[in-house]
Design an enzyme around this catalytic site. Structure first.
Site, PDB file in Angstrom:
ATOM      1  N   GLU A 209       0.810  -1.221   0.000  1.00  0.00           N
ATOM      2  CA  GLU A 209       0.000   0.000   0.000  1.00  0.00           C
ATOM      3  C   GLU A 209       0.846   1.275   0.000  1.00  0.00           C
ATOM      4  O   GLU A 209       0.571   2.237   0.718  1.00  0.00           O
ATOM      5  CB  GLU A 209      -0.991  -0.027   1.173  1.00  0.00           C
ATOM      6  CG  GLU A 209      -1.978  -1.178   1.023  1.00  0.00           C
ATOM      7  CD  GLU A 209      -2.978  -1.305   2.158  1.00  0.00           C
ATOM      8  OE1 GLU A 209      -2.880  -0.543   3.136  1.00  0.00           O
ATOM      9  OE2 GLU A 209      -3.857  -2.188   2.086  1.00  0.00           O
ATOM     10  N   GLU A 327      -4.975  -8.530  -1.637  1.00  0.00           N
ATOM     11  CA  GLU A 327      -5.525  -8.478  -0.284  1.00  0.00           C
ATOM     12  C   GLU A 327      -6.926  -7.895  -0.366  1.00  0.00           C
ATOM     13  O   GLU A 327      -7.130  -6.850  -0.986  1.00  0.00           O
ATOM     14  CB  GLU A 327      -4.646  -7.612   0.623  1.00  0.00           C
ATOM     15  CG  GLU A 327      -5.143  -7.512   2.064  1.00  0.00           C
ATOM     16  CD  GLU A 327      -4.262  -6.594   2.901  1.00  0.00           C
ATOM     17  OE1 GLU A 327      -3.024  -6.727   2.824  1.00  0.00           O
ATOM     18  OE2 GLU A 327      -4.822  -5.733   3.623  1.00  0.00           O
TER      19      GLU A 327
END
Length: 541
Positions: A209, A327
């Site tokens: 991220e 994810e």
């Protein structure tokens, strides 16, 4: 008296025939429910997309017990550093997939130091630190723990994707991002240790991220592309004497069209095998309206643009890079107890699997295997939550080839079809988001044919069920919540609770056999997998 005996004998024979017959429409709810009709049309001429052979994936995270959200600490001992790898339920649950893909990573992966090749400080676990990113200090992965993890992976037949720390060596930039080249010395030492020990890692993923606007930190796309090229270089160097090179994956972040497009363009020459993105489209786990969102077809459709746009970027680039969901927990900040770990979430989860596969997503990694309020397994007891069984049924029934599917009728039915896994015909997935209405679904085919040994119209009106040939039946798996409660953590399969036994063994997932001439009854707030062997589809040959 003789007449009465004859009638009694006939009634007994009919009763036995009824009990032994494999045909059932399993009345899961009272017939007082409203009933509507619908038709699902499957185009079996050619697949519109294809997944990896093993599409289902789950994650293991780094969060320590002190990770808390909204006043609740839901992680317990589920971290890569402290998970009980000898729990028999865990072993059986993972082995049931044979293999299960596991992505090892999460928010703290960019704060992990690997013990090997790093001697600046002792190898210590994460500790709370209010000034640190995500509220924790750096943590360390001891090689003794890495050895234990790999022993478990081998024993349970796991395919491993490891997320590497991508922040080593970074310096703050004027625009608020982190810059400077990635210092990969610690990662390279760790990869070399892994190879020298003979551990099989299927992919190395760079960062978590850090793409686009980032979460906690961000890196410019030009620098990130250079770092992916560096990862590719060290993987090629370390694996140069091995016949199979692991995949190189990045960036494990939220989709940003410009940033992702730039990464693909700058790495397509040789380095990036898989581009990974994350999905938390339901918003924060504290949201009290999660179930309303899950049961809203328009809301579910909203995320389709992410899958479509990424697919189009890859198609237009000429790169061989493929797309994975690296994810996906649906609701961020550890999910919501009795929603993301309950029956309700299977509507979101299975819809995600179906929708993402339509757009050529090759693998879908669920956050998490265990940990938080969205684990496939209960964090404390290790017992499977409902989504575990949804994942296992998908894994066993849905093949790689994705078929174009259209449903005509109520908007509350979601329909997806794949070629059946390792057998003839197709597998159809139907989700009924309606709270009160049963939909009777007829299955039709576009440019393909039903292959039957008997004319089903004649059979439906004149032939007794016991005379129907075996290949005229379809297998149905009806999933419902215990007591009809969407917040239940017990899933029923064809009316029977799915529960592990005293040895921690995963229950058998047995279908019912249904006469192929009958419609599929999709009861309110239920899910149906239907394997249809008699549907001939050229795409599946």
């Amino acid at each position: 008296m003789a007449i009465s005996l004859l009638w009694l004998t006939a009634l007994c024979a009919l009763a036995i025939l009824f009990v032994l017959s494999p045909v059932s429409s399993i009345p899961l709810k009272a017939r007082s429910d409203a009933v509507t009709q619908g038709t699902v049309v499957v185009d079996g001429v050619a697949p519109i997309a294809a997944t990896d052979e093993h599409f289902i994936c789950a994650t293991l995270d780094w969060w320590p017990p002190e990770k808390c959200d909204y006043g609740t600490c839901a992680w317990g001992l589920a971290s890569l550093l402290n998970l009980d790898l000898y729990n028999p339920i865990l072993l059986n649950a993972v082995k049931a997939f044979s293999p299960l893909k596991l992505r090892l990573g999460g928010s703290l992966q960019d704060k992990v130091i690997y013990e090997t090749g790093y001697s600046q400080q002792p190898c210590r676990p994460f500790v709370k630190n209010s000034s640190g990113m995500f509220g924790f200090s750096e943590g360390c992965l001891p090689m003794s723990r890495w050895d234990q993890l790999n022993e478990f992976f081998k024993k349970s037949s796991v395919t491993v994707i490891f997320g590497l720390n991508a922040l080593n060596g970074r310096v703050p930039m004027r625009d608020g991002s982190l810059g400077g080249p990635w210092n990969y010395s610690n990662a390279a030492a760790f990869i070399r240790y892994t190879v020298d020990k003979g551990y099989c890692i299927s992919g190395w993923e760079l960062g978590n991220e850090l793409s686009g606007s980032g979460v906690g930190a961000r890196i410019d796309v030009d620098q990130y592309a250079a770092d992916v090229n560096s990862l590719n270089f060290i993987v090629n160097e370390i694996y140069q004497d091995h016949p199979i090179k692991p995949l190189v994956l990045a960036p494990g972040g939220f989709f940003d069209a410009n940033w992702f497009g730039g990464l693909v363009d700058k790495t397509k020459a040789s380095s990036l095998d898989v581009i990974t993105h994350h999905i938390y489209n339901l918003g924060p786990g504290v949201d009290e309206h999660l179930v309303d969102k899950i049961l809203d077809p328009s809301y579910l459709d909203g995320v389709a643009s992410v899958f479509r746009n990424l697919r189009d970027i890859l198609r237009g680039s000429g790169a061989y890079t493929t797309a994975w969901v690296g994810e996906a927990g649906g609701a961020y900040n550890s999910g919501h107890h009795l929603v993301s770990d309950a029956f309700a979430f299977s509507f979101w989860y299975l819809d995600q699997l179906g929708m993402s596969s339509l757009y050529d997503t090759k693998t879908y990694c669920r956050q998490s295997l265990i940990g938080g309020n969205y684990g496939l397994l209960n964090t404390t007891t290790f017992k499977p939550n409902p989504d575990y069984y949804s994942a296992l049924l998908w894994h066993r029934l849905m093949g790689q080839k994705v078929l174009s599917t259209a449903f005509y009728g109520t908007r509350k039915i979601r329909a997806y079809a794949h070629c059946a896994r390792n057998t003839k015909g197709i597998t159809l997935l139907l989700l009924n988001l309606d709270r009160n209405t049963t939909t009777q679904v007829q299955v039709s085919s576009k440019a393909s044919n039903y292959v039957r040994t008997m004319k089903h119209h004649h059979r439906a009106s004149k032939t007794r069920p016991s005379q129907v040939p075996e290949d005229e039946f379809r297998e149905e798996y009806h999933l419902t919540a215990d007591g009809g409660n969407l917040h239940s953590q017990t899933m029923l399969l064809n009316g029977k609770a799915l529960e592990i036994d005293a040895q921690g063994s995963i229950p058998a997932l047995e279908p019912i056999n249904v006469d192929g001439s009958l419609p599929i009854h999709v009861h309110p707030l239920s899910i149906v997998f239907a394997r249809i062997p008699y549907l001939y589809a050229p795409a599946c040959l």
